[in-house]
Design an enzyme around this catalytic site. Structure first.
Site, short mmCIF file in Angstrom:
data_model
loop_
_atom_site.label_atom_id
_atom_site.label_comp_id
_atom_site.label_asym_id
_atom_site.label_seq_id
_atom_site.Cartn_x
_atom_site.Cartn_y
_atom_site.Cartn_z
N HIS A 170 0.88 -1.17 0.00
CA HIS A 170 0.00 0.00 0.00
C HIS A 170 0.92 1.22 0.00
O HIS A 170 1.18 1.82 1.04
CB HIS A 170 -0.91 0.00 1.23
CG HIS A 170 -1.85 -1.16 1.31
ND1 HIS A 170 -1.46 -2.44 1.59
CD2 HIS A 170 -3.20 -1.22 1.10
CE1 HIS A 170 -2.51 -3.24 1.56
NE2 HIS A 170 -3.58 -2.53 1.27
N GLU B 215 -0.02 0.18 -5.47
CA GLU B 215 -0.98 1.20 -5.01
C GLU B 215 -2.24 1.07 -5.86
O GLU B 215 -2.17 0.96 -7.07
CB GLU B 215 -0.34 2.60 -5.12
CG GLU B 215 -1.28 3.77 -4.94
CD GLU B 215 -2.00 3.82 -3.60
OE1 GLU B 215 -1.36 3.64 -2.55
OE2 GLU B 215 -3.22 4.03 -3.61
N GLY C 207 -3.49 -4.34 -3.07
CA GLY C 207 -2.34 -4.79 -2.29
C GLY C 207 -2.52 -6.19 -1.72
O GLY C 207 -1.55 -6.94 -1.56
N ASP D 222 0.74 -1.74 4.80
CA ASP D 222 0.39 -0.45 5.41
C ASP D 222 -0.95 0.05 4.86
O ASP D 222 -1.01 1.08 4.19
CB ASP D 222 1.53 0.55 5.11
CG ASP D 222 1.30 1.90 5.74
OD1 ASP D 222 0.58 1.97 6.76
OD2 ASP D 222 1.85 2.89 5.22
#
Ligand code: SAM
Length: 286
Positions: A41, A120, A146, A166
């Site tokens: 991410h 992303e 992700g 993340d």
């Protein structure tokens, strides 16, 4: 997908995450063999603190703003060096204007043989990220979910490296997703190093994730958390951002001591109220 990291770039959660990330990359560099970092991410890559979202919230002032230009005691200065080096590389003058997100920090630290896969999903941030690394043969930017990337890209062909997980924690079940995603990836690649970031806003969600990981049978799991006020201040409102934590798996030898130096040094700088503290503990041993 409403979350945009630009509003939060450089805040105290980023400081904790990025300082630990930089230290993990530095440890990977202790061996000559190539490694790959997979950032599931990745965000937009580089953030302008002087305009737009970051300028509106100014969250960075209570994060990187507390470190930039501050005289730091020696042990903390050393622990922060790789991270602050990456921030300084974007800010050649005295003024802090730009902030590197996780892919930019990793890229700054890579050697020639190492690689980064940055994933992303948000189309605009993915475009910005791809433009930042256009022509860079060491970086692969992928517009993808992700969680799917965790299934497809793990293990990397280098068979050495780090996975940063993340997610934005926008949805209620994101803690569950994060734990499941990590466990699935670990099943495919048990020897990789993993760093899973989470916010301390809702202690029940944090505890549930921790319990699920502890019950999973996965070994070598450590939790490191820093809170900027009492950990349970307005604990379960789910909105107050009390702290930031990382679950690490397969962290390098004696990394807990490095974490202690880092977090103990950061607490007085990042504290927003009394009761700020840090915790490092083992979720599962060897
Ligand atoms: N890792 C970045 C850093 O430290 O600089 C920050 C990432 S931010 C916390 C989370 C990012 O995940 C956002 O940029 C968001 O657009 C992205 N995102 C949300 N859902 C996603 C998904 N399913 N797959 C990949 N990225 C996603």
């Amino acid at each position: 997908m409403n979350y945009r990291h630009a509003f939060h770039a450089g805040n105290f959660g980023d400081v904790v995450k990025h300082a630990v990330l930089a230290l993990l990359v530095e440890r990977l560099k202790e061996k000559p063999a190539a490694f790959r970092v997979i950032d599931t991410h990745a965000g937009a890559g580089i953030y302008d603190l002087t305009r737009g979202a970051a300028e509106r919230t100014e969250e960075w002032r209570l994060g990187i703003g507390k470190l930039w230009g501050t005289a730091l005691p020696a042990p903390l200065r050393d622990a922060l060096a790789p991270y602050l080096d990456a921030v300084a590389a974007l800010n050649p003058g005295d003024r802090l204007k730009r902030y590197p997100g996780s892919p930019a920090i990793v890229r700054h630290l890579l050697r020639r043989q190492d690689r980064l896969t940055a994933v992303e999903l948000h189309p605009e941030d993915a475009r910005t990220l791809a433009a930042t690394f256009a022509g860079d043969v060491q970086v692969r930017v992928v517009t993808l979910d992700g969680w799917l990337a965790l299934g497809s890209f793990v293990p990397p062909k280098e068979r050495r490296g780090l996975v940063l997980i993340d997610p934005p924690y926008e949805t209620k079940d994101e803690f569950g997703h994060a734990a499941e995603g990590f466990l699935r990836a670990h099943h495919r690649w048990p020897t990789g190093t993993y760093a899973l970031w989470y916010p301390v806003k809702n202690l029940t969600a944090v505890k549930r994730m921790r319990d699920a990981l502890a019950a999973s049978g996965v070994k070598r799991l450590v939790r490191a958390e820093l809170t900027v006020r009492h950990r349970d201040a307005k604990s379960d409102d789910g909105a107050t951002f009390n702290g930031a934590g990382l679950v690490l798996c397969n962290a390098p030898w004696r990394f807990a001591a490095t974490l202690r130096t880092l977090l103990a040094g950061l607490v007085p700088l990042l504290a927003q109220e009394s009761g700020a503290t840090y915790q490092i503990d083992e979720i599962a041993g060897e």
